[in-house]
Design a protein around this motif. Structure first.
Motif, PDB file in Angstrom:
ATOM      1  N   LEU A 156      -3.468  -0.408   8.461  1.00 15.43           N
ATOM      2  CA  LEU A 156      -3.009  -0.616   7.082  1.00 15.43           C
ATOM      3  C   LEU A 156      -2.761   0.695   6.347  1.00 15.43           C
ATOM      4  N   ALA A 157      -3.543   1.718   6.682  1.00 14.68           N
ATOM      5  CA  ALA A 157      -3.344   3.017   6.035  1.00 14.68           C
ATOM      6  C   ALA A 157      -2.032   3.664   6.458  1.00 14.68           C
ATOM      7  N   ASP A 158      -1.524   3.283   7.631  1.00 14.69           N
ATOM      8  CA  ASP A 158      -0.280   3.864   8.138  1.00 14.69           C
ATOM      9  C   ASP A 158       0.971   3.100   7.708  1.00 14.69           C
ATOM     10  N   LEU A 159       0.807   2.036   6.945  1.00 10.40           N
ATOM     11  CA  LEU A 159       1.971   1.278   6.493  1.00 10.40           C
ATOM     12  C   LEU A 159       2.799   2.092   5.512  1.00 10.40           C
ATOM     13  N   ASP A 160       4.067   1.729   5.427  1.00  6.54           N
ATOM     14  CA  ASP A 160       4.985   2.403   4.511  1.00  6.54           C
ATOM     15  C   ASP A 160       4.507   2.218   3.071  1.00  6.54           C
ATOM     16  N   ARG A 161       4.161   3.320   2.408  1.00  3.30           N
ATOM     17  CA  ARG A 161       3.656   3.230   1.041  1.00  3.30           C
ATOM     18  C   ARG A 161       4.706   2.687   0.081  1.00  3.30           C
ATOM     19  N   GLY A 162       5.979   2.882   0.433  1.00  2.00           N
ATOM     20  CA  GLY A 162       7.048   2.408  -0.442  1.00  2.00           C
ATOM     21  C   GLY A 162       7.024   0.906  -0.617  1.00  2.00           C
ATOM     22  N   ARG A 182      -5.881   6.779  -2.779  1.00  2.00           N
ATOM     23  CA  ARG A 182      -4.561   6.215  -3.088  1.00  2.00           C
ATOM     24  C   ARG A 182      -4.521   4.701  -2.903  1.00  2.00           C
ATOM     25  N   GLY A 183      -5.683   4.083  -2.811  1.00  2.00           N
ATOM     26  CA  GLY A 183      -5.742   2.632  -2.690  1.00  2.00           C
ATOM     27  C   GLY A 183      -5.431   1.959  -4.008  1.00  2.00           C
ATOM     28  N   ASN A 197     -11.793   3.404  -5.470  1.00  3.14           N
ATOM     29  CA  ASN A 197     -13.154   3.541  -5.982  1.00  3.14           C
ATOM     30  C   ASN A 197     -13.942   4.365  -4.971  1.00  3.14           C
ATOM     31  N   LYS A 198     -14.149   5.618  -5.289  1.00  2.00           N
ATOM     32  CA  LYS A 198     -14.764   6.545  -4.348  1.00  2.00           C
ATOM     33  C   LYS A 198     -16.165   6.104  -3.945  1.00  2.00           C
ATOM     34  N   PHE A 199     -16.949   5.598  -4.892  1.00  2.00           N
ATOM     35  CA  PHE A 199     -18.329   5.205  -4.617  1.00  2.00           C
ATOM     36  C   PHE A 199     -18.392   4.043  -3.617  1.00  2.00           C
ATOM     37  N   ILE A 200     -17.616   2.988  -3.896  1.00  2.00           N
ATOM     38  CA  ILE A 200     -17.605   1.833  -2.994  1.00  2.00           C
ATOM     39  C   ILE A 200     -17.042   2.214  -1.633  1.00  2.00           C
ATOM     40  N   LEU A 203      -9.767  -3.984   5.148  1.00  2.45           N
ATOM     41  CA  LEU A 203      -8.931  -4.130   3.960  1.00  2.45           C
ATOM     42  C   LEU A 203      -9.509  -3.361   2.777  1.00  2.45           C
ATOM     43  N   PHE A 204     -10.810  -3.545   2.538  1.00  2.00           N
ATOM     44  CA  PHE A 204     -11.422  -2.888   1.387  1.00  2.00           C
ATOM     45  C   PHE A 204     -11.586  -1.382   1.596  1.00  2.00           C
ATOM     46  N   LEU A 205     -11.659  -0.939   2.828  1.00  2.00           N
ATOM     47  CA  LEU A 205     -11.661   0.499   3.078  1.00  2.00           C
ATOM     48  C   LEU A 205     -10.334   1.115   2.650  1.00  2.00           C
ATOM     49  N   VAL A 206      -9.248   0.378   2.862  1.00  2.00           N
ATOM     50  CA  VAL A 206      -7.926   0.867   2.453  1.00  2.00           C
ATOM     51  C   VAL A 206      -7.720   0.693   0.951  1.00  2.00           C
TER      52      VAL A 206
END
Length: 230
Positions: free
Chosen positions: A126-132, A58-59, A63-66, A50-53
């Protein structure tokens, strides 16, 4: 029936149906290691995925660092072969449970092997879910927790599918853990089968492992189909 087994398959009969390392005990140990490791490692993997996504590109809390830290931790643990992970975590396992032997001790390396594998699976789903759908939730003023519930709700069928894959992988890893003393069907296959040159024991233990895998696959496919048609 028992007399026929004793006469034709004495090695299988000798293991018996009662006591430590009997056939029921081995099945129980395999199920125990699989289920408990999945609960522990799966929960850690779900949170990590979850936190990776959420912190990734575009999350919703980018947060690029985390993201880089979480990504590297996941990649490192994912890259370590399970048999080596058993050795690396030997001291930590002893610190947690007070022993390096038995099915409870095996939960530590099994959970450690499960969480990065499942985290990657969750991340992909989760990354492949519909962004809409996610953007619509945000536009309506959804909180972070509300957004997480949207992610989990929309991705539930696929999450069940990847959970099935993870459980099947875990059954195989419990067999490997059994080979070094954790108990279960893997222990039966190696110690009573391979080491004692008893082909019948090895075949039966393998057959029982395959039955468990088929049952997990069947149940996972059934739940995935049901949830996909809601």
């Amino acid at each position: 029936m028992a007399d026929w087994i004793q006469q034709n398959f004495p090695d299988i009969y000798r293991i018996g149906m009662q006591g430590v390392n009997s056939w029921p005990d081995a099945i129980y140990a395999t199920l125990y290691m699989t289920v408990i490791s999945f609960i522990i490692g799966g929960l850690l993997g779900l949170v990590m995925g979850l936190f990776l996504v959420l912190t990734g590109p575009r999350g919703v809390i980018e947060n690029k660092f985390i993201f880089q830290i979480l990504d590297k931790i996941t990649s490192i643990f994912r890259a370590i072969p399970f048999i080596i992970l058993l050795a690396i975590l030997k001291g930590f396992t002893y610190f947690i449970v007070g022993t390096n032997l038995g099915m409870t001790a095996a939960l530590v390396p099994l959970s450690a092997a499960t969480f990065p594998f499942f985290a990657r699976q969750v991340q992909v789903v989760l990354a492949d879910l519909d962004r809409g759908v996610i953007e619509a939730a945000q536009a309506s003023g959804a909180s972070l927790w509300d957004t997480i519930k949207v992610y989990l709700g929309e991705g539930l069928p696929e999450l069940v599918r990847v959970s099935t894959v993870t459980l099947i992988s875990l059954v195989g890893e419990t067999a490997m853990a059994g080979a070094i003393g954790a108990g279960g069907l893997g222990y039966i296959a190696i110690y009573y089968g391979y080491n004692r040159s008893s082909t019948s024991v090895t075949i039966l233990a393998t057959f029982l492992i395959l039955i468990l895998i088929f049952l997990v696959q069947f149940l996972g496919d059934f739940l995935t189909r049901k949830l996909s048609h809601k």
